[in-house]
Scaffold this active site. Structure first.
Site, PDB file in Angstrom:
ATOM      1  N   SER A 143       0.866  -1.173   0.000  1.00 32.75           N
ATOM      2  CA  SER A 143       0.000   0.000   0.000  1.00 32.75           C
ATOM      3  C   SER A 143       0.899   1.217   0.000  1.00 32.75           C
ATOM      4  CB  SER A 143      -0.869  -0.022   1.258  1.00 32.75           C
ATOM      5  OG  SER A 143      -1.442   1.233   1.524  1.00 32.75           O
ATOM      6  N   TYR A 156      -1.649  -0.938  10.858  1.00 33.05           N
ATOM      7  CA  TYR A 156      -1.734  -1.102   9.399  1.00 33.05           C
ATOM      8  C   TYR A 156      -0.459  -0.597   8.737  1.00 33.05           C
ATOM      9  CZ  TYR A 156      -3.688  -1.008   4.685  1.00 33.05           C
ATOM     10  OH  TYR A 156      -3.916  -1.227   3.346  1.00 33.05           O
TER      11      TYR A 156
END
Length: 195
Positions: A143, A156
Protein backbone atom coordinates in the site's frame (compact mmCIF):
# COMPACT_ATOMS: atom_id res chain seq x y z
CA UNK A 1 -6.88 -13.63 -23.56
CA UNK A 2 -3.50 -15.33 -23.60
CA UNK A 3 -3.71 -18.31 -21.23
CA UNK A 4 -0.01 -18.15 -20.38
CA UNK A 5 -0.62 -19.67 -16.94
CA UNK A 6 -2.26 -22.82 -18.31
CA UNK A 7 -1.26 -25.77 -16.14
CA UNK A 8 -0.11 -23.52 -13.29
CA UNK A 9 -1.59 -23.35 -9.78
CA UNK A 10 -2.12 -20.08 -7.94
CA UNK A 11 -3.18 -19.19 -4.40
CA UNK A 12 -4.63 -15.78 -3.60
CA UNK A 13 -5.28 -14.94 0.05
CA UNK A 14 -8.11 -12.55 0.79
CA UNK A 15 -9.77 -13.49 -2.48
CA UNK A 16 -13.41 -14.01 -1.65
CA UNK A 17 -14.11 -10.35 -2.48
CA UNK A 18 -12.57 -7.07 -3.60
CA UNK A 19 -9.06 -6.76 -5.01
CA UNK A 20 -8.19 -10.35 -4.10
CA UNK A 21 -11.16 -11.72 -6.03
CA UNK A 22 -10.29 -9.57 -9.05
CA UNK A 23 -6.72 -10.95 -8.95
CA UNK A 24 -8.05 -14.52 -8.68
CA UNK A 25 -10.32 -13.92 -11.69
CA UNK A 26 -7.43 -12.49 -13.73
CA UNK A 27 -5.15 -15.42 -12.89
CA UNK A 28 -7.91 -17.86 -13.83
CA UNK A 29 -8.52 -16.01 -17.09
CA UNK A 30 -4.81 -16.48 -17.81
CA UNK A 31 -5.30 -20.24 -17.41
CA UNK A 32 -4.26 -20.91 -13.81
CA UNK A 33 -6.24 -23.13 -11.50
CA UNK A 34 -6.88 -20.86 -8.56
CA UNK A 35 -7.06 -21.57 -4.85
CA UNK A 36 -9.03 -18.85 -3.13
CA UNK A 37 -8.86 -18.09 0.57
CA UNK A 38 -10.85 -15.59 2.54
CA UNK A 39 -13.74 -14.77 4.78
CA UNK A 40 -17.42 -14.75 3.94
CA UNK A 41 -20.63 -16.68 4.18
CA UNK A 42 -21.00 -19.96 2.32
CA UNK A 43 -22.98 -18.06 -0.32
CA UNK A 44 -20.21 -15.46 -0.74
CA UNK A 45 -17.56 -18.16 -1.06
CA UNK A 46 -19.70 -20.03 -3.60
CA UNK A 47 -20.22 -16.82 -5.60
CA UNK A 48 -16.47 -16.13 -5.59
CA UNK A 49 -15.71 -19.68 -6.76
CA UNK A 50 -18.33 -19.42 -9.50
CA UNK A 51 -16.91 -16.11 -10.75
CA UNK A 52 -13.42 -17.60 -10.94
CA UNK A 53 -14.65 -20.81 -12.57
CA UNK A 54 -16.56 -18.76 -15.16
CA UNK A 55 -13.21 -18.09 -16.83
CA UNK A 56 -12.92 -21.78 -17.67
CA UNK A 57 -10.35 -22.56 -14.99
CA UNK A 58 -10.72 -24.79 -11.96
CA UNK A 59 -11.07 -23.12 -8.57
CA UNK A 60 -11.31 -24.31 -5.01
CA UNK A 61 -11.71 -22.60 -1.63
CA UNK A 62 -9.11 -23.32 1.04
CA UNK A 63 -10.21 -22.03 4.40
CA UNK A 64 -7.68 -20.92 6.98
CA UNK A 65 -7.70 -18.33 9.72
CA UNK A 66 -4.62 -16.34 8.71
CA UNK A 67 -4.05 -15.38 12.33
CA UNK A 68 -3.19 -19.01 13.03
CA UNK A 69 0.16 -20.36 11.71
CA UNK A 70 -1.00 -23.98 12.11
CA UNK A 71 -4.05 -23.32 9.91
CA UNK A 72 -1.86 -21.60 7.32
CA UNK A 73 0.49 -24.59 7.26
CA UNK A 74 -2.47 -26.96 6.81
CA UNK A 75 -3.88 -24.78 4.01
CA UNK A 76 -0.53 -24.66 2.22
CA UNK A 77 -0.19 -28.45 2.43
CA UNK A 78 -3.72 -28.90 1.05
CA UNK A 79 -3.04 -26.50 -1.83
CA UNK A 80 0.24 -28.28 -2.63
CA UNK A 81 -1.64 -31.60 -2.68
CA UNK A 82 -4.08 -30.05 -5.18
CA UNK A 83 -1.25 -28.82 -7.40
CA UNK A 84 2.34 -27.63 -7.06
CA UNK A 85 2.07 -23.94 -6.20
CA UNK A 86 3.43 -21.68 -8.94
CA UNK A 87 1.91 -18.31 -8.04
CA UNK A 88 1.30 -16.94 -4.55
CA UNK A 89 -0.51 -13.64 -4.03
CA UNK A 90 -0.69 -12.39 -0.45
CA UNK A 91 -3.62 -9.99 -0.63
CA UNK A 92 -5.44 -10.55 2.66
CA UNK A 93 -5.56 -7.48 4.83
CA UNK A 94 -7.57 -5.78 7.54
CA UNK A 95 -7.45 -2.37 9.18
CA UNK A 96 -8.70 -0.64 12.33
CA UNK A 97 -8.31 3.13 12.62
CA UNK A 98 -7.70 4.54 16.09
CA UNK A 99 -5.06 6.74 17.73
CA UNK A 100 -2.02 4.76 18.82
CA UNK A 101 -2.78 5.21 22.52
CA UNK A 102 -6.33 3.96 22.00
CA UNK A 103 -5.60 1.13 19.53
CA UNK A 104 -6.86 -2.13 21.10
CA UNK A 105 -3.98 -4.56 21.59
CA UNK A 106 -5.98 -7.40 20.04
CA UNK A 107 -6.50 -5.29 16.89
CA UNK A 108 -2.73 -4.73 16.65
CA UNK A 109 -2.17 -8.49 16.95
CA UNK A 110 -4.83 -9.36 14.35
CA UNK A 111 -3.65 -6.77 11.81
CA UNK A 112 0.02 -7.75 12.09
CA UNK A 113 -0.92 -11.44 11.89
CA UNK A 114 -3.13 -11.16 8.80
CA UNK A 115 -1.35 -8.38 6.91
CA UNK A 116 2.26 -9.40 7.59
CA UNK A 117 2.86 -12.65 9.46
CA UNK A 118 0.55 -14.65 7.18
CA UNK A 119 2.66 -13.58 4.18
CA UNK A 120 5.79 -14.80 5.98
CA UNK A 121 4.17 -18.16 6.70
CA UNK A 122 2.84 -18.69 3.16
CA UNK A 123 6.15 -17.66 1.60
CA UNK A 124 8.13 -19.91 3.93
CA UNK A 125 5.99 -22.84 2.78
CA UNK A 126 5.93 -21.94 -0.94
CA UNK A 127 9.37 -20.60 -1.83
CA UNK A 128 11.49 -23.74 -1.38
CA UNK A 129 9.24 -25.71 -3.76
CA UNK A 130 9.23 -22.90 -6.29
CA UNK A 131 13.01 -22.71 -6.16
CA UNK A 132 13.32 -26.46 -6.50
CA UNK A 133 11.10 -26.50 -9.60
CA UNK A 134 12.80 -23.43 -11.08
CA UNK A 135 9.56 -21.46 -11.42
CA UNK A 136 7.50 -19.33 -9.09
CA UNK A 137 5.96 -15.92 -8.62
CA UNK A 138 5.14 -14.21 -5.33
CA UNK A 139 3.21 -10.95 -5.21
CA UNK A 140 2.72 -9.29 -1.85
CA UNK A 141 0.13 -6.53 -1.87
CA UNK A 142 1.37 -3.54 0.06
CA UNK A 143 0.00 0.00 0.00
CA UNK A 144 1.09 3.61 -0.08
CA UNK A 145 1.18 3.02 3.69
CA UNK A 146 4.21 0.84 3.10
CA UNK A 147 6.03 4.04 2.13
CA UNK A 148 4.43 6.82 4.19
CA UNK A 149 2.74 6.97 7.57
CA UNK A 150 -0.80 8.04 8.38
CA UNK A 151 -2.41 9.04 11.67
CA UNK A 152 -4.61 6.54 13.48
CA UNK A 153 -3.27 3.55 11.52
CA UNK A 154 -0.25 2.38 13.53
CA UNK A 155 -0.72 -1.40 13.07
CA UNK A 156 -1.73 -1.10 9.40
CA UNK A 157 1.21 1.16 8.55
CA UNK A 158 3.60 -1.09 10.49
CA UNK A 159 2.29 -4.15 8.64
CA UNK A 160 2.64 -2.52 5.22
CA UNK A 161 6.17 -1.23 5.90
CA UNK A 162 6.89 -4.79 7.03
CA UNK A 163 5.48 -6.41 3.88
CA UNK A 164 7.67 -4.17 1.72
CA UNK A 165 10.74 -5.17 3.72
CA UNK A 166 9.81 -8.86 3.71
CA UNK A 167 9.38 -8.73 -0.07
CA UNK A 168 12.80 -7.13 -0.51
CA UNK A 169 14.46 -9.84 1.57
CA UNK A 170 12.74 -12.57 -0.46
CA UNK A 171 13.81 -10.87 -3.70
CA UNK A 172 17.43 -10.85 -2.51
CA UNK A 173 17.28 -14.48 -1.45
CA UNK A 174 15.34 -15.86 -4.41
CA UNK A 175 15.71 -13.28 -7.19
CA UNK A 176 17.96 -13.37 -10.25
CA UNK A 177 21.25 -13.35 -8.27
CA UNK A 178 20.04 -16.02 -5.88
CA UNK A 179 18.71 -18.09 -8.79
CA UNK A 180 22.18 -18.27 -10.33
CA UNK A 181 23.61 -19.25 -6.97
CA UNK A 182 21.11 -22.09 -6.51
CA UNK A 183 20.53 -23.10 -10.09
CA UNK A 184 16.90 -22.01 -10.31
CA UNK A 185 14.18 -20.21 -8.44
CA UNK A 186 11.43 -17.66 -8.46
CA UNK A 187 11.66 -13.91 -8.59
CA UNK A 188 9.36 -12.77 -5.82
CA UNK A 189 8.89 -9.19 -4.87
CA UNK A 190 6.49 -6.65 -3.49
CA UNK A 191 3.70 -5.08 -5.46
CA UNK A 192 2.45 -1.87 -3.91
CA UNK A 193 -1.29 -1.62 -4.20
CA UNK A 194 -3.72 1.13 -3.43
CA UNK A 195 -4.73 2.37 -0.02
Amino acid sequence: MDRFLQGRTALVTGSTSGIGLAIAQALAAAGARVAINGLGTAEQVDAALASVAATGSESRHFGADLRNPAEIEAMMAAVQDWGALDVLVNCAGIQHAAPLAEQPAHKWDDIIAINLSAAFHTMQQALPGMAGRGYGRVVNIASVHGLVASKNKAPYVASKFGIVGLSKVAALEYGAGGRRARGGGPRPGGCPGGG
